[in-house]
Design a protein around this motif. Sequence first.
Motif, PDB file in Angstrom:
ATOM      1  N   SER A 272       0.870  -1.358  -0.031  1.00  0.00           N
ATOM      2  CA  SER A 272      -0.038  -0.069  -0.138  1.00  0.00           C
ATOM      3  C   SER A 272       0.708   1.152  -0.018  1.00  0.00           C
ATOM      4  N   GLN A 273       2.242   1.088   0.455  1.00  0.00           N
ATOM      5  CA  GLN A 273       3.006   2.643   0.487  1.00  0.00           C
ATOM      6  C   GLN A 273       3.882   2.388  -0.740  1.00  0.00           C
ATOM      7  N   MET A 274       3.596   1.424  -1.855  1.00  0.00           N
ATOM      8  CA  MET A 274       4.382   1.606  -3.074  1.00  0.00           C
ATOM      9  C   MET A 274       3.837   2.350  -4.087  1.00  0.00           C
ATOM     10  N   THR A 275       3.869   3.695  -3.729  1.00  0.00           N
ATOM     11  CA  THR A 275       2.962   4.535  -4.628  1.00  0.00           C
ATOM     12  C   THR A 275       3.934   5.766  -5.199  1.00  0.00           C
ATOM     13  N   LYS A 276       3.445   6.363  -6.046  1.00  0.00           N
ATOM     14  CA  LYS A 276       4.109   7.642  -6.853  1.00  0.00           C
ATOM     15  C   LYS A 276       4.451   8.823  -5.981  1.00  0.00           C
ATOM     16  N   ASP A 277       3.706   8.950  -4.782  1.00  0.00           N
ATOM     17  CA  ASP A 277       3.657  10.076  -3.785  1.00  0.00           C
ATOM     18  C   ASP A 277       4.732   9.764  -2.849  1.00  0.00           C
ATOM     19  N   ASN A 278       5.326   8.196  -2.921  1.00  0.00           N
ATOM     20  CA  ASN A 278       6.323   7.928  -1.869  1.00  0.00           C
ATOM     21  C   ASN A 278       7.708   8.151  -2.360  1.00  0.00           C
ATOM     22  N   ARG A 279       8.360   9.265  -1.852  1.00  0.00           N
ATOM     23  CA  ARG A 279       9.495   9.529  -2.596  1.00  0.00           C
ATOM     24  C   ARG A 279      10.671   8.541  -2.593  1.00  0.00           C
ATOM     25  N   TYR A 281      10.430   5.488  -1.972  1.00  0.00           N
ATOM     26  CA  TYR A 281      10.348   4.218  -2.676  1.00  0.00           C
ATOM     27  C   TYR A 281      10.423   4.602  -4.008  1.00  0.00           C
ATOM     28  N   ARG A 282      10.106   5.646  -4.758  1.00  0.00           N
ATOM     29  CA  ARG A 282      10.338   6.241  -5.934  1.00  0.00           C
ATOM     30  C   ARG A 282      11.916   6.243  -6.413  1.00  0.00           C
ATOM     31  N   ARG A 317       5.796  -3.444  -7.785  1.00  0.00           N
ATOM     32  CA  ARG A 317       4.554  -4.046  -6.965  1.00  0.00           C
ATOM     33  C   ARG A 317       4.153  -5.467  -7.454  1.00  0.00           C
ATOM     34  N   LYS A 321       3.653  -8.347  -4.600  1.00  0.00           N
ATOM     35  CA  LYS A 321       2.682  -9.226  -4.470  1.00  0.00           C
ATOM     36  C   LYS A 321       2.951 -10.607  -4.690  1.00  0.00           C
TER      37      LYS A 321
END
Length: 335
Positions: A272-279, A281-282, A317, A321
């Motif tokens: 759930s934290q693997m998102t584009k707004d997580n700098r 992670y990005r 991602r 999974k």
Amino acid sequence: MSDSPLITVIIPAYNIPEYLPRCVRSVTAQTYRNLEILLVDDGSTDGTGELCDALAKEDSRIRVFHKENGGTSRARNLALEHAAGEYVGFVDSDDYIEPDMYEKLLWGIRNYHVPAAQVGRDEIGEDGSRLPVLCEPPKEPLVTESEAFLKELLLHRGDCSLCTKLVRRDLFPPEAFPPGKLNEDFHLIVRLLPGMGRVVCLPGQSYHVFYRMGSNSRKADRAEFSRVFADCVDNADMAANIVEGEYPGLKDTAFRFGVFQRLEYLLHIPISQMTKDNRMYRDIVAYLRRHWFRSVKNPILTGKNKIYHILFALAPREVRKFHARLRRKDWEESC
């Protein structure tokens, strides 16, 4: 050096009344007597502060400092500002040590003419059982050059805890520990190594780690994502910068370490934290995409590491999974 130089032992304490007496008394019972013990109450809310004061009444060598809660690094930095010892050691408040640990460490420093010494450690579970040994101590005293010592740390074979060490105080820089960060011992040791030159590693396991679930870097809930994984990535980059300037022969080893820490981050972060707004992670994914070819050519990374590197660079991602499904299947089969 005087015949009996003063050793400062620093113990931060936060909400730990059940284990603190054992810790402190294992220090006051040391066969080497010329100690000052700096006990830092880090804004405890459960009576630990009062317990610190009570323990200080048992031994005049104990000095207590009370401060607002700010974490282990700030507590240790405060104590370092007040340290008078020629040498400094650290003990975590839930751990305990053998009676001759500091006598042994000082013997190593004096006998081998080095500024720092290290002993072995073991880990004790909450049920009293001994856990597998992660860092095997040598069978005989071993003097190690700082470059070789750092290499062992970067290969995850060395002991990065400062609690197993005694270090000459004048080597510590101002604000030695990084405030607000975990993995702070590794951070400081890597910075100290160029100034140390050599370290003697001694046989035996004199430091006992009490493996208590729920402490800063040990989470009982595997679904909880500890910030230690992000701090380890930052420390890997810091180590790579030091290697660039001080130990160029370790560039492949430092690169391997940086990739490994990033893979650890991606294998633990909740999907759930693997998102584009997580700098963070990005940036990690971008790093893996930039350096996949260097990873393939790296002689130290394992084949498994290289495969994970490529897969996470391509589809992070989806890999997570799949990895989560495998872990869930293993858990179900073990029930």
